[in-house]
Design an enzyme around this catalytic site. Structure first.
Site, PDB file in Angstrom:
ATOM      1  N   SER A 207       0.814  -1.215   0.000  1.00 32.12           N
ATOM      2  CA  SER A 207       0.000   0.000   0.000  1.00 32.12           C
ATOM      3  C   SER A 207       0.843   1.258   0.000  1.00 32.12           C
ATOM      4  CB  SER A 207      -0.859   0.040   1.275  1.00 32.12           C
ATOM      5  OG  SER A 207      -1.809  -0.975   1.268  1.00 32.12           O
TER       6      SER A 207
ATOM      7  N   HIS B 297      -0.295  -2.074  -7.346  1.00 33.23           N
ATOM      8  CA  HIS B 297      -1.160  -1.773  -6.210  1.00 33.23           C
ATOM      9  C   HIS B 297      -2.635  -1.787  -6.600  1.00 33.23           C
ATOM     10  CE1 HIS B 297      -2.526   1.231  -2.928  1.00 33.23           C
ATOM     11  NE2 HIS B 297      -2.605  -0.007  -2.485  1.00 33.23           N
TER      12      HIS B 297
ATOM     13  N   GLU C 230      -2.330   0.902  -9.463  1.00 33.71           N
ATOM     14  CA  GLU C 230      -1.173   1.795  -9.557  1.00 33.71           C
ATOM     15  C   GLU C 230       0.045   0.928  -9.883  1.00 33.71           C
ATOM     16  OE1 GLU C 230      -2.236   5.393  -6.408  1.00 33.71           O
ATOM     17  OE2 GLU C 230      -1.321   3.578  -5.621  1.00 33.71           O
TER      18      GLU C 230
ATOM     19  N   ASN D  83      -3.206   6.353  -1.733  1.00 35.22           N
ATOM     20  CA  ASN D  83      -3.068   6.240  -0.274  1.00 35.22           C
ATOM     21  C   ASN D  83      -2.391   7.443   0.375  1.00 35.22           C
ATOM     22  OD1 ASN D  83      -4.441   3.900   0.048  1.00 35.22           O
ATOM     23  ND2 ASN D  83      -2.636   2.588   0.001  1.00 35.22           N
TER      24      ASN D  83
HETATM   25  N1  CAA Z   1     -15.849  -8.479  -2.847  1.00 35.83           N
HETATM   26  C1  CAA Z   1     -16.349  -8.667  -4.078  1.00 35.83           C
HETATM   27  N2  CAA Z   1     -17.369  -7.941  -4.580  1.00 35.83           N
HETATM   28  C2  CAA Z   1     -17.914  -7.007  -3.776  1.00 35.83           C
HETATM   29  C3  CAA Z   1     -17.447  -6.754  -2.474  1.00 35.83           C
HETATM   30  C4  CAA Z   1     -16.368  -7.551  -2.013  1.00 35.83           C
HETATM   31  N3  CAA Z   1     -15.833  -7.380  -0.795  1.00 35.83           N
HETATM   32  N4  CAA Z   1     -18.192  -5.760  -1.923  1.00 35.83           N
HETATM   33  C5  CAA Z   1     -19.088  -5.395  -2.848  1.00 35.83           C
HETATM   34  N5  CAA Z   1     -18.926  -6.139  -3.967  1.00 35.83           N
HETATM   35  C6  CAA Z   1     -19.697  -6.059  -5.206  1.00 35.83           C
HETATM   36  C7  CAA Z   1     -21.097  -6.576  -5.011  1.00 35.83           C
HETATM   37  O1  CAA Z   1     -21.174  -7.960  -5.209  1.00 35.83           O
HETATM   38  C8  CAA Z   1     -21.854  -5.797  -6.075  1.00 35.83           C
HETATM   39  O2  CAA Z   1     -21.632  -6.432  -7.318  1.00 35.83           O
HETATM   40  P1  CAA Z   1     -22.788  -6.499  -8.447  1.00 35.83           P
HETATM   41  O3  CAA Z   1     -23.114  -5.073  -8.773  1.00 35.83           O
HETATM   42  O4  CAA Z   1     -22.124  -7.231  -9.577  1.00 35.83           O
HETATM   43  O5  CAA Z   1     -23.928  -7.235  -7.845  1.00 35.83           O
HETATM   44  C9  CAA Z   1     -21.134  -4.442  -6.126  1.00 35.83           C
HETATM   45  O6  CAA Z   1     -19.832  -4.680  -5.561  1.00 35.83           O
HETATM   46  C10 CAA Z   1     -21.835  -3.369  -5.317  1.00 35.83           C
HETATM   47  O7  CAA Z   1     -21.978  -3.863  -3.996  1.00 35.83           O
HETATM   48  P2  CAA Z   1     -23.148  -3.454  -3.000  1.00 35.83           P
HETATM   49  O8  CAA Z   1     -24.364  -3.083  -3.776  1.00 35.83           O
HETATM   50  O9  CAA Z   1     -23.261  -4.497  -1.947  1.00 35.83           O
HETATM   51  O10 CAA Z   1     -22.584  -2.217  -2.223  1.00 35.83           O
HETATM   52  P3  CAA Z   1     -22.254  -0.751  -2.658  1.00 35.83           P
HETATM   53  O11 CAA Z   1     -22.907  -0.330  -3.917  1.00 35.83           O
HETATM   54  O12 CAA Z   1     -22.473   0.001  -1.428  1.00 35.83           O
HETATM   55  O13 CAA Z   1     -20.678  -0.830  -2.971  1.00 35.83           O
HETATM   56  C11 CAA Z   1     -18.413  -0.734  -2.358  1.00 35.83           C
HETATM   57  C12 CAA Z   1     -19.765  -1.359  -2.064  1.00 35.83           C
HETATM   58  C13 CAA Z   1     -17.966  -1.134  -3.759  1.00 35.83           C
HETATM   59  C14 CAA Z   1     -17.441  -1.301  -1.337  1.00 35.83           C
HETATM   60  C15 CAA Z   1     -18.540   0.820  -2.265  1.00 35.83           C
HETATM   61  O14 CAA Z   1     -19.055   1.178  -1.013  1.00 35.83           O
HETATM   62  C16 CAA Z   1     -17.209   1.535  -2.457  1.00 35.83           C
HETATM   63  O15 CAA Z   1     -16.778   1.789  -3.577  1.00 35.83           O
HETATM   64  N6  CAA Z   1     -16.559   1.900  -1.335  1.00 35.83           N
HETATM   65  C17 CAA Z   1     -15.259   2.574  -1.371  1.00 35.83           C
HETATM   66  C18 CAA Z   1     -14.154   1.567  -1.615  1.00 35.83           C
HETATM   67  C19 CAA Z   1     -12.810   2.211  -1.620  1.00 35.83           C
HETATM   68  O16 CAA Z   1     -12.613   3.407  -1.491  1.00 35.83           O
HETATM   69  N7  CAA Z   1     -11.787   1.356  -1.738  1.00 35.83           N
HETATM   70  C20 CAA Z   1     -10.404   1.763  -1.652  1.00 35.83           C
HETATM   71  C21 CAA Z   1      -9.878   1.399  -0.284  1.00 35.83           C
HETATM   72  S1  CAA Z   1      -8.210   1.908  -0.078  1.00 35.83           S
HETATM   73  C22 CAA Z   1      -7.326   0.694  -0.813  1.00 35.83           C
HETATM   74  O17 CAA Z   1      -7.820  -0.284  -1.267  1.00 35.83           O
HETATM   75  C23 CAA Z   1      -5.835   0.905  -0.896  1.00 35.83           C
HETATM   76  C24 CAA Z   1      -5.023   0.438   0.222  1.00 35.83           C
HETATM   77  O18 CAA Z   1      -3.851   0.146  -0.045  1.00 35.83           O
HETATM   78  C25 CAA Z   1      -5.489   0.425   1.632  1.00 35.83           C
HETATM   79  P1  NAD Z   2      -4.737  -9.538   5.242  1.00 35.13           P
HETATM   80  O1  NAD Z   2      -4.359  -9.369   6.658  1.00 35.13           O
HETATM   81  O2  NAD Z   2      -6.180  -9.678   4.886  1.00 35.13           O
HETATM   82  O3  NAD Z   2      -3.980 -10.802   4.616  1.00 35.13           O
HETATM   83  C1  NAD Z   2      -2.607 -10.973   4.661  1.00 35.13           C
HETATM   84  C2  NAD Z   2      -2.318 -12.450   4.394  1.00 35.13           C
HETATM   85  O4  NAD Z   2      -0.902 -12.608   4.241  1.00 35.13           O
HETATM   86  C3  NAD Z   2      -2.760 -13.354   5.547  1.00 35.13           C
HETATM   87  O5  NAD Z   2      -3.544 -14.408   5.040  1.00 35.13           O
HETATM   88  C4  NAD Z   2      -1.432 -13.870   6.132  1.00 35.13           C
HETATM   89  O6  NAD Z   2      -1.502 -15.186   6.628  1.00 35.13           O
HETATM   90  C5  NAD Z   2      -0.528 -13.789   4.912  1.00 35.13           C
HETATM   91  N1  NAD Z   2       0.892 -13.707   5.242  1.00 35.13           N
HETATM   92  C6  NAD Z   2       1.499 -12.943   6.167  1.00 35.13           C
HETATM   93  N2  NAD Z   2       2.826 -13.158   6.149  1.00 35.13           N
HETATM   94  C7  NAD Z   2       3.058 -14.065   5.170  1.00 35.13           C
HETATM   95  C8  NAD Z   2       4.212 -14.691   4.660  1.00 35.13           C
HETATM   96  N3  NAD Z   2       5.421 -14.419   5.145  1.00 35.13           N
HETATM   97  N4  NAD Z   2       4.076 -15.582   3.646  1.00 35.13           N
HETATM   98  C9  NAD Z   2       2.849 -15.862   3.133  1.00 35.13           C
HETATM   99  N5  NAD Z   2       1.718 -15.301   3.578  1.00 35.13           N
HETATM  100  C10 NAD Z   2       1.824 -14.408   4.580  1.00 35.13           C
HETATM  101  O7  NAD Z   2      -4.080  -8.307   4.471  1.00 35.13           O
HETATM  102  P2  NAD Z   2      -4.552  -7.587   3.129  1.00 35.13           P
HETATM  103  O8  NAD Z   2      -5.512  -6.533   3.473  1.00 35.13           O
HETATM  104  O9  NAD Z   2      -4.882  -8.614   2.108  1.00 35.13           O
HETATM  105  O10 NAD Z   2      -3.195  -6.838   2.731  1.00 35.13           O
HETATM  106  C11 NAD Z   2      -2.144  -7.499   2.059  1.00 35.13           C
HETATM  107  C12 NAD Z   2      -1.253  -6.468   1.392  1.00 35.13           C
HETATM  108  O11 NAD Z   2      -2.039  -5.687   0.468  1.00 35.13           O
HETATM  109  C13 NAD Z   2      -0.615  -5.463   2.343  1.00 35.13           C
HETATM  110  O12 NAD Z   2       0.649  -5.111   1.833  1.00 35.13           O
HETATM  111  C14 NAD Z   2      -1.567  -4.276   2.267  1.00 35.13           C
HETATM  112  O13 NAD Z   2      -0.968  -3.068   2.624  1.00 35.13           O
HETATM  113  C15 NAD Z   2      -1.941  -4.311   0.801  1.00 35.13           C
HETATM  114  N6  NAD Z   2      -3.208  -3.673   0.455  1.00 35.13           N
HETATM  115  C16 NAD Z   2      -4.279  -3.770   1.296  1.00 35.13           C
HETATM  116  C17 NAD Z   2      -5.480  -3.179   0.931  1.00 35.13           C
HETATM  117  C18 NAD Z   2      -6.688  -3.255   1.807  1.00 35.13           C
HETATM  118  O14 NAD Z   2      -7.626  -2.457   1.616  1.00 35.13           O
HETATM  119  N7  NAD Z   2      -6.761  -4.178   2.750  1.00 35.13           N
HETATM  120  C19 NAD Z   2      -5.582  -2.507  -0.306  1.00 35.13           C
HETATM  121  C20 NAD Z   2      -4.468  -2.467  -1.160  1.00 35.13           C
HETATM  122  C21 NAD Z   2      -3.273  -3.046  -0.754  1.00 35.13           C
END
Ligand code: CAA
Ligand code: NAD
Length: 283
Positions: free
Chosen positions: A119, A140, A152, A190
Protein backbone atom coordinates in the site's frame (compact mmCIF):
# COMPACT_ATOMS: atom_id res chain seq x y z
CA UNK A 1 7.09 -12.47 -22.48
CA UNK A 2 3.66 -14.05 -22.50
CA UNK A 3 2.15 -14.37 -19.04
CA UNK A 4 0.42 -17.72 -18.53
CA UNK A 5 0.76 -18.62 -14.88
CA UNK A 6 0.39 -16.18 -12.00
CA UNK A 7 1.40 -16.81 -8.40
CA UNK A 8 -0.33 -14.91 -5.60
CA UNK A 9 1.32 -14.86 -2.18
CA UNK A 10 -1.05 -14.08 0.70
CA UNK A 11 -4.67 -15.26 0.63
CA UNK A 12 -6.14 -12.46 2.76
CA UNK A 13 -8.51 -9.69 1.70
CA UNK A 14 -6.34 -8.61 -1.23
CA UNK A 15 -4.63 -11.84 -2.31
CA UNK A 16 -7.93 -13.70 -2.63
CA UNK A 17 -9.41 -10.86 -4.72
CA UNK A 18 -6.33 -10.77 -6.96
CA UNK A 19 -6.38 -14.55 -7.47
CA UNK A 20 -10.11 -14.35 -8.27
CA UNK A 21 -9.81 -11.77 -11.04
CA UNK A 22 -6.71 -13.42 -12.53
CA UNK A 23 -8.62 -16.71 -12.88
CA UNK A 24 -11.63 -14.85 -14.32
CA UNK A 25 -9.29 -13.42 -16.98
CA UNK A 26 -8.23 -16.98 -17.90
CA UNK A 27 -4.83 -17.18 -16.19
CA UNK A 28 -3.62 -20.24 -14.36
CA UNK A 29 -3.25 -19.19 -10.71
CA UNK A 30 -1.50 -20.60 -7.67
CA UNK A 31 -2.54 -19.05 -4.35
CA UNK A 32 -0.13 -19.49 -1.43
CA UNK A 33 -0.27 -18.56 2.27
CA UNK A 34 1.55 -19.60 5.42
CA UNK A 35 -0.88 -22.30 6.52
CA UNK A 36 -3.66 -24.46 5.08
CA UNK A 37 -6.26 -22.68 7.21
CA UNK A 38 -5.36 -19.26 5.72
CA UNK A 39 -5.18 -20.39 2.13
CA UNK A 40 -8.42 -22.36 2.43
CA UNK A 41 -10.21 -19.34 3.89
CA UNK A 42 -9.05 -17.20 0.96
CA UNK A 43 -10.09 -19.85 -1.55
CA UNK A 44 -13.51 -20.24 0.11
CA UNK A 45 -14.05 -16.47 -0.13
CA UNK A 46 -13.35 -16.61 -3.86
CA UNK A 47 -15.79 -19.50 -4.35
CA UNK A 48 -18.40 -17.61 -2.28
CA UNK A 49 -18.10 -14.59 -4.61
CA UNK A 50 -18.45 -16.79 -7.71
CA UNK A 51 -21.40 -18.71 -6.25
CA UNK A 52 -23.15 -15.41 -5.48
CA UNK A 53 -22.50 -14.24 -9.05
CA UNK A 54 -24.09 -17.47 -10.37
CA UNK A 55 -27.09 -17.01 -8.07
CA UNK A 56 -27.50 -13.44 -9.33
CA UNK A 57 -27.35 -14.70 -12.93
CA UNK A 58 -24.13 -12.74 -13.61
CA UNK A 59 -22.05 -15.88 -14.20
CA UNK A 60 -22.92 -19.33 -15.52
CA UNK A 61 -22.27 -22.62 -13.69
CA UNK A 62 -19.88 -23.54 -16.53
CA UNK A 63 -17.86 -20.38 -15.94
CA UNK A 64 -17.64 -21.20 -12.24
CA UNK A 65 -16.26 -24.67 -13.05
CA UNK A 66 -13.76 -23.20 -15.53
CA UNK A 67 -12.56 -20.59 -12.99
CA UNK A 68 -12.25 -23.19 -10.22
CA UNK A 69 -10.13 -25.41 -12.47
CA UNK A 70 -7.67 -22.52 -12.96
CA UNK A 71 -6.85 -22.06 -9.26
CA UNK A 72 -4.64 -24.30 -7.14
CA UNK A 73 -3.51 -23.62 -3.59
CA UNK A 74 -0.34 -24.35 -1.65
CA UNK A 75 1.57 -23.46 1.50
CA UNK A 76 4.98 -23.78 -0.15
CA UNK A 77 6.59 -20.82 -1.94
CA UNK A 78 8.64 -23.28 -4.03
CA UNK A 79 5.45 -23.89 -6.01
CA UNK A 80 6.01 -20.45 -7.60
CA UNK A 81 8.96 -21.86 -9.57
CA UNK A 82 7.10 -22.05 -12.90
CA UNK A 83 5.13 -18.78 -12.54
CA UNK A 84 5.65 -15.94 -15.03
CA UNK A 85 4.46 -13.33 -12.53
CA UNK A 86 4.20 -13.55 -8.74
CA UNK A 87 2.06 -10.95 -6.98
CA UNK A 88 2.83 -10.55 -3.28
CA UNK A 89 -0.06 -9.52 -1.00
CA UNK A 90 1.13 -10.32 2.54
CA UNK A 91 1.32 -8.22 5.71
CA UNK A 92 2.37 -4.54 5.25
CA UNK A 93 5.71 -4.97 7.04
CA UNK A 94 8.88 -4.05 5.14
CA UNK A 95 11.08 -6.59 6.96
CA UNK A 96 8.70 -9.48 6.26
CA UNK A 97 8.31 -8.39 2.64
CA UNK A 98 12.11 -8.19 2.20
CA UNK A 99 12.54 -11.69 3.58
CA UNK A 100 9.85 -13.03 1.27
CA UNK A 101 11.27 -11.26 -1.80
CA UNK A 102 14.71 -12.72 -1.10
CA UNK A 103 13.07 -16.14 -1.12
CA UNK A 104 11.11 -15.37 -4.30
CA UNK A 105 14.34 -14.19 -5.96
CA UNK A 106 15.89 -17.58 -5.21
CA UNK A 107 12.87 -19.67 -6.21
CA UNK A 108 11.37 -18.02 -9.29
CA UNK A 109 12.61 -18.51 -12.84
CA UNK A 110 14.91 -15.79 -14.22
CA UNK A 111 12.29 -14.35 -16.55
CA UNK A 112 9.63 -14.02 -13.82
CA UNK A 113 8.34 -10.60 -12.77
CA UNK A 114 7.88 -10.12 -9.02
CA UNK A 115 5.13 -7.65 -8.12
CA UNK A 116 4.22 -6.22 -4.73
CA UNK A 117 0.73 -5.07 -3.77
CA UNK A 118 2.20 -2.96 -0.97
CA UNK A 119 0.00 0.00 0.00
CA UNK A 120 2.84 2.38 0.71
CA UNK A 121 6.27 0.80 1.18
CA UNK A 122 9.42 1.42 -0.86
CA UNK A 123 9.50 -0.73 -4.01
CA UNK A 124 13.26 -0.12 -4.32
CA UNK A 125 13.92 -1.51 -0.85
CA UNK A 126 11.79 -4.59 -1.51
CA UNK A 127 13.36 -4.98 -4.99
CA UNK A 128 16.95 -4.90 -3.74
CA UNK A 129 16.15 -7.66 -1.24
CA UNK A 130 15.10 -9.95 -4.11
CA UNK A 131 18.58 -9.85 -5.69
CA UNK A 132 16.95 -8.99 -9.06
CA UNK A 133 15.71 -5.41 -8.65
CA UNK A 134 15.15 -4.95 -12.39
CA UNK A 135 12.30 -7.49 -12.22
CA UNK A 136 10.39 -6.03 -9.25
CA UNK A 137 7.40 -3.70 -9.73
CA UNK A 138 4.73 -2.22 -7.48
CA UNK A 139 1.29 -3.42 -8.56
CA UNK A 140 -1.16 -1.77 -6.21
CA UNK A 141 -4.77 -2.97 -6.30
CA UNK A 142 -7.74 -1.49 -4.42
CA UNK A 143 -10.25 -3.07 -2.10
CA UNK A 144 -12.61 -4.74 -2.99
CA UNK A 145 -10.38 -5.99 -5.82
CA UNK A 146 -13.17 -7.38 -8.05
CA UNK A 147 -14.93 -3.99 -7.97
CA UNK A 148 -12.27 -1.27 -7.98
CA UNK A 149 -10.95 -0.36 -11.43
CA UNK A 150 -7.53 1.08 -10.60
CA UNK A 151 -4.08 -0.48 -10.42
CA UNK A 152 -1.17 1.79 -9.56
CA UNK A 153 2.01 0.59 -11.29
CA UNK A 154 5.13 1.72 -9.44
CA UNK A 155 8.68 1.27 -10.76
CA UNK A 156 11.48 1.11 -8.19
CA UNK A 157 14.80 2.85 -8.83
CA UNK A 158 16.18 -0.12 -10.79
CA UNK A 159 13.02 -1.60 -12.32
CA UNK A 160 13.36 -2.29 -16.05
CA UNK A 161 10.98 -0.73 -18.54
CA UNK A 162 10.16 -4.24 -19.78
CA UNK A 163 8.95 -5.25 -16.30
CA UNK A 164 6.79 -2.12 -16.04
CA UNK A 165 5.31 -2.83 -19.48
CA UNK A 166 4.46 -6.44 -18.59
CA UNK A 167 2.68 -5.41 -15.38
CA UNK A 168 0.87 -2.53 -17.13
CA UNK A 169 -0.36 -4.87 -19.86
CA UNK A 170 -1.30 -7.55 -17.32
CA UNK A 171 -3.35 -4.98 -15.37
CA UNK A 172 -5.37 -4.28 -18.51
CA UNK A 173 -5.80 -7.99 -19.26
CA UNK A 174 -7.35 -8.54 -15.84
CA UNK A 175 -9.79 -5.71 -16.43
CA UNK A 176 -8.06 -2.89 -14.56
CA UNK A 177 -7.03 0.61 -15.55
CA UNK A 178 -3.33 1.13 -14.81
CA UNK A 179 -1.90 4.46 -13.67
CA UNK A 180 1.85 4.87 -13.29
CA UNK A 181 2.79 6.29 -9.90
CA UNK A 182 6.08 7.42 -8.41
CA UNK A 183 7.85 5.72 -5.60
CA UNK A 184 6.82 7.85 -2.66
CA UNK A 185 5.14 6.59 0.53
CA UNK A 186 1.53 5.75 -0.35
CA UNK A 187 2.03 6.46 -4.07
CA UNK A 188 -1.03 8.50 -5.21
CA UNK A 189 -4.29 7.21 -3.74
CA UNK A 190 -3.07 6.24 -0.27
CA UNK A 191 -1.04 9.44 0.12
CA UNK A 192 -4.42 11.18 0.15
CA UNK A 193 -6.85 8.50 1.38
CA UNK A 194 -4.90 7.28 4.44
CA UNK A 195 -4.57 10.73 6.11
CA UNK A 196 -8.31 11.19 5.36
CA UNK A 197 -9.22 7.98 7.23
CA UNK A 198 -6.78 8.82 10.04
CA UNK A 199 -8.29 12.31 10.38
CA UNK A 200 -11.73 10.72 10.74
CA UNK A 201 -10.29 8.52 13.52
CA UNK A 202 -8.99 11.70 15.20
CA UNK A 203 -12.50 13.20 15.12
CA UNK A 204 -13.82 9.94 16.59
CA UNK A 205 -11.19 10.22 19.33
CA UNK A 206 -12.50 13.73 20.08
CA UNK A 207 -15.90 12.18 20.75
CA UNK A 208 -17.78 12.50 17.46
CA UNK A 209 -19.73 9.23 16.92
CA UNK A 210 -18.60 7.01 14.03
CA UNK A 211 -22.09 7.00 12.51
CA UNK A 212 -22.17 10.82 12.38
CA UNK A 213 -18.73 11.10 10.79
CA UNK A 214 -19.59 8.53 8.13
CA UNK A 215 -23.05 9.92 7.44
CA UNK A 216 -21.59 13.41 7.04
CA UNK A 217 -18.94 12.30 4.52
CA UNK A 218 -21.45 10.24 2.55
CA UNK A 219 -24.06 12.98 2.33
CA UNK A 220 -21.73 15.98 2.33
CA UNK A 221 -18.97 14.75 0.06
CA UNK A 222 -20.75 11.99 -1.88
CA UNK A 223 -18.34 9.30 -0.68
CA UNK A 224 -19.68 5.77 -1.40
CA UNK A 225 -18.98 4.85 2.21
CA UNK A 226 -17.82 6.87 5.23
CA UNK A 227 -14.11 7.00 6.21
CA UNK A 228 -14.48 4.82 9.32
CA UNK A 229 -16.48 2.14 7.50
CA UNK A 230 -13.77 2.29 4.84
CA UNK A 231 -11.06 1.93 7.50
CA UNK A 232 -12.87 -1.19 8.75
CA UNK A 233 -12.98 -2.54 5.18
CA UNK A 234 -9.25 -1.91 4.64
CA UNK A 235 -8.23 -3.41 8.02
CA UNK A 236 -7.17 -1.24 10.96
CA UNK A 237 -3.83 -3.06 11.36
CA UNK A 238 -2.95 -2.31 7.74
CA UNK A 239 -4.06 1.31 8.11
CA UNK A 240 -1.96 1.76 11.27
CA UNK A 241 1.10 0.20 9.61
CA UNK A 242 0.75 2.67 6.73
CA UNK A 243 0.32 5.66 9.11
CA UNK A 244 3.39 4.62 11.10
CA UNK A 245 5.39 4.22 7.89
CA UNK A 246 4.47 7.78 6.77
CA UNK A 247 5.48 9.06 10.20
CA UNK A 248 8.87 7.35 9.94
CA UNK A 249 9.51 8.32 6.31
CA UNK A 250 8.32 11.94 6.37
CA UNK A 251 9.13 12.77 10.00
CA UNK A 252 6.19 15.16 9.91
CA UNK A 253 3.77 15.27 12.84
CA UNK A 254 0.80 15.64 10.49
CA UNK A 255 1.14 11.90 9.77
CA UNK A 256 0.87 10.68 13.37
CA UNK A 257 -1.68 7.89 13.79
CA UNK A 258 -4.73 8.61 15.93
CA UNK A 259 -4.68 6.99 19.35
CA UNK A 260 -8.17 5.61 18.71
CA UNK A 261 -6.82 3.69 15.72
CA UNK A 262 -3.78 2.44 17.64
CA UNK A 263 -5.87 1.32 20.61
CA UNK A 264 -8.32 -0.59 18.44
CA UNK A 265 -5.42 -2.49 16.87
CA UNK A 266 -3.94 -3.15 20.33
CA UNK A 267 -7.32 -4.58 21.37
CA UNK A 268 -7.35 -6.89 18.33
CA UNK A 269 -10.22 -4.98 16.73
CA UNK A 270 -8.99 -4.92 13.13
CA UNK A 271 -12.23 -4.07 11.33
CA UNK A 272 -14.38 -6.40 9.24
CA UNK A 273 -11.78 -9.14 9.09
CA UNK A 274 -11.77 -9.63 12.88
CA UNK A 275 -15.48 -8.88 13.40
CA UNK A 276 -15.02 -5.54 15.18
CA UNK A 277 -13.43 -2.20 14.41
CA UNK A 278 -15.12 1.20 14.46
CA UNK A 279 -18.29 -0.88 13.98
CA UNK A 280 -19.40 -4.28 15.24
CA UNK A 281 -19.90 -6.86 12.48
CA UNK A 282 -20.70 -9.75 14.78
CA UNK A 283 -24.35 -8.80 15.34
N1 CAA B 1 -15.85 -8.48 -2.85
C1 CAA B 1 -16.35 -8.67 -4.08
N2 CAA B 1 -17.37 -7.94 -4.58
C2 CAA B 1 -17.91 -7.01 -3.78
C3 CAA B 1 -17.45 -6.75 -2.47
C4 CAA B 1 -16.37 -7.55 -2.01
N3 CAA B 1 -15.83 -7.38 -0.79
N4 CAA B 1 -18.19 -5.76 -1.92
C5 CAA B 1 -19.09 -5.39 -2.85
N5 CAA B 1 -18.93 -6.14 -3.97
C6 CAA B 1 -19.70 -6.06 -5.21
C7 CAA B 1 -21.10 -6.58 -5.01
O1 CAA B 1 -21.17 -7.96 -5.21
C8 CAA B 1 -21.85 -5.80 -6.08
O2 CAA B 1 -21.63 -6.43 -7.32
P1 CAA B 1 -22.79 -6.50 -8.45
O3 CAA B 1 -23.11 -5.07 -8.77
O4 CAA B 1 -22.12 -7.23 -9.58
O5 CAA B 1 -23.93 -7.24 -7.84
C9 CAA B 1 -21.13 -4.44 -6.13
O6 CAA B 1 -19.83 -4.68 -5.56
C10 CAA B 1 -21.83 -3.37 -5.32
O7 CAA B 1 -21.98 -3.86 -4.00
P2 CAA B 1 -23.15 -3.45 -3.00
O8 CAA B 1 -24.36 -3.08 -3.78
O9 CAA B 1 -23.26 -4.50 -1.95
O10 CAA B 1 -22.58 -2.22 -2.22
P3 CAA B 1 -22.25 -0.75 -2.66
O11 CAA B 1 -22.91 -0.33 -3.92
O12 CAA B 1 -22.47 0.00 -1.43
O13 CAA B 1 -20.68 -0.83 -2.97
C11 CAA B 1 -18.41 -0.73 -2.36
C12 CAA B 1 -19.76 -1.36 -2.06
C13 CAA B 1 -17.97 -1.13 -3.76
C14 CAA B 1 -17.44 -1.30 -1.34
C15 CAA B 1 -18.54 0.82 -2.26
O14 CAA B 1 -19.06 1.18 -1.01
C16 CAA B 1 -17.21 1.54 -2.46
O15 CAA B 1 -16.78 1.79 -3.58
N6 CAA B 1 -16.56 1.90 -1.33
C17 CAA B 1 -15.26 2.57 -1.37
C18 CAA B 1 -14.15 1.57 -1.62
C19 CAA B 1 -12.81 2.21 -1.62
O16 CAA B 1 -12.61 3.41 -1.49
N7 CAA B 1 -11.79 1.36 -1.74
C20 CAA B 1 -10.40 1.76 -1.65
C21 CAA B 1 -9.88 1.40 -0.28
S1 CAA B 1 -8.21 1.91 -0.08
C22 CAA B 1 -7.33 0.69 -0.81
O17 CAA B 1 -7.82 -0.28 -1.27
C23 CAA B 1 -5.83 0.91 -0.90
C24 CAA B 1 -5.02 0.44 0.22
O18 CAA B 1 -3.85 0.15 -0.04
C25 CAA B 1 -5.49 0.42 1.63
P1 NAD C 1 -4.74 -9.54 5.24
O1 NAD C 1 -4.36 -9.37 6.66
O2 NAD C 1 -6.18 -9.68 4.89
O3 NAD C 1 -3.98 -10.80 4.62
C1 NAD C 1 -2.61 -10.97 4.66
C2 NAD C 1 -2.32 -12.45 4.39
O4 NAD C 1 -0.90 -12.61 4.24
C3 NAD C 1 -2.76 -13.35 5.55
O5 NAD C 1 -3.54 -14.41 5.04
C4 NAD C 1 -1.43 -13.87 6.13
O6 NAD C 1 -1.50 -15.19 6.63
C5 NAD C 1 -0.53 -13.79 4.91
N1 NAD C 1 0.89 -13.71 5.24
C6 NAD C 1 1.50 -12.94 6.17
N2 NAD C 1 2.83 -13.16 6.15
C7 NAD C 1 3.06 -14.07 5.17
C8 NAD C 1 4.21 -14.69 4.66
N3 NAD C 1 5.42 -14.42 5.14
N4 NAD C 1 4.08 -15.58 3.65
C9 NAD C 1 2.85 -15.86 3.13
N5 NAD C 1 1.72 -15.30 3.58
C10 NAD C 1 1.82 -14.41 4.58
O7 NAD C 1 -4.08 -8.31 4.47
P2 NAD C 1 -4.55 -7.59 3.13
O8 NAD C 1 -5.51 -6.53 3.47
O9 NAD C 1 -4.88 -8.61 2.11
O10 NAD C 1 -3.19 -6.84 2.73
C11 NAD C 1 -2.14 -7.50 2.06
C12 NAD C 1 -1.25 -6.47 1.39
O11 NAD C 1 -2.04 -5.69 0.47
C13 NAD C 1 -0.62 -5.46 2.34
O12 NAD C 1 0.65 -5.11 1.83
C14 NAD C 1 -1.57 -4.28 2.27
O13 NAD C 1 -0.97 -3.07 2.62
C15 NAD C 1 -1.94 -4.31 0.80
N6 NAD C 1 -3.21 -3.67 0.45
C16 NAD C 1 -4.28 -3.77 1.30
C17 NAD C 1 -5.48 -3.18 0.93
C18 NAD C 1 -6.69 -3.26 1.81
O14 NAD C 1 -7.63 -2.46 1.62
N7 NAD C 1 -6.76 -4.18 2.75
C19 NAD C 1 -5.58 -2.51 -0.31
C20 NAD C 1 -4.47 -2.47 -1.16
C21 NAD C 1 -3.27 -3.05 -0.75
Amino acid sequence: MEVKKIGVLGAGIMGAGIAQICAEAGFEVILVDLAEAFVNKGYQNIVKNWTRAVEKGKRSAEELDRFKALITTSVDNKDFKDCDVVIEAIIEDIEVKKKVFKELGDICKDSAILASNTSALSITEIAVASGRPQSVVGMHFFNPVPVMKLVEVIPGAETSEAAVDIITELSRKIGKEPVQARETPGFIVNRILVPYMNEAAMLYQEGVPAEEIDKAMKLGANMPMGPLALADLVGLDTLLMICDYYWREFGDSKYRASLALRNKVRAGHLGRKSGKGFYDYTK
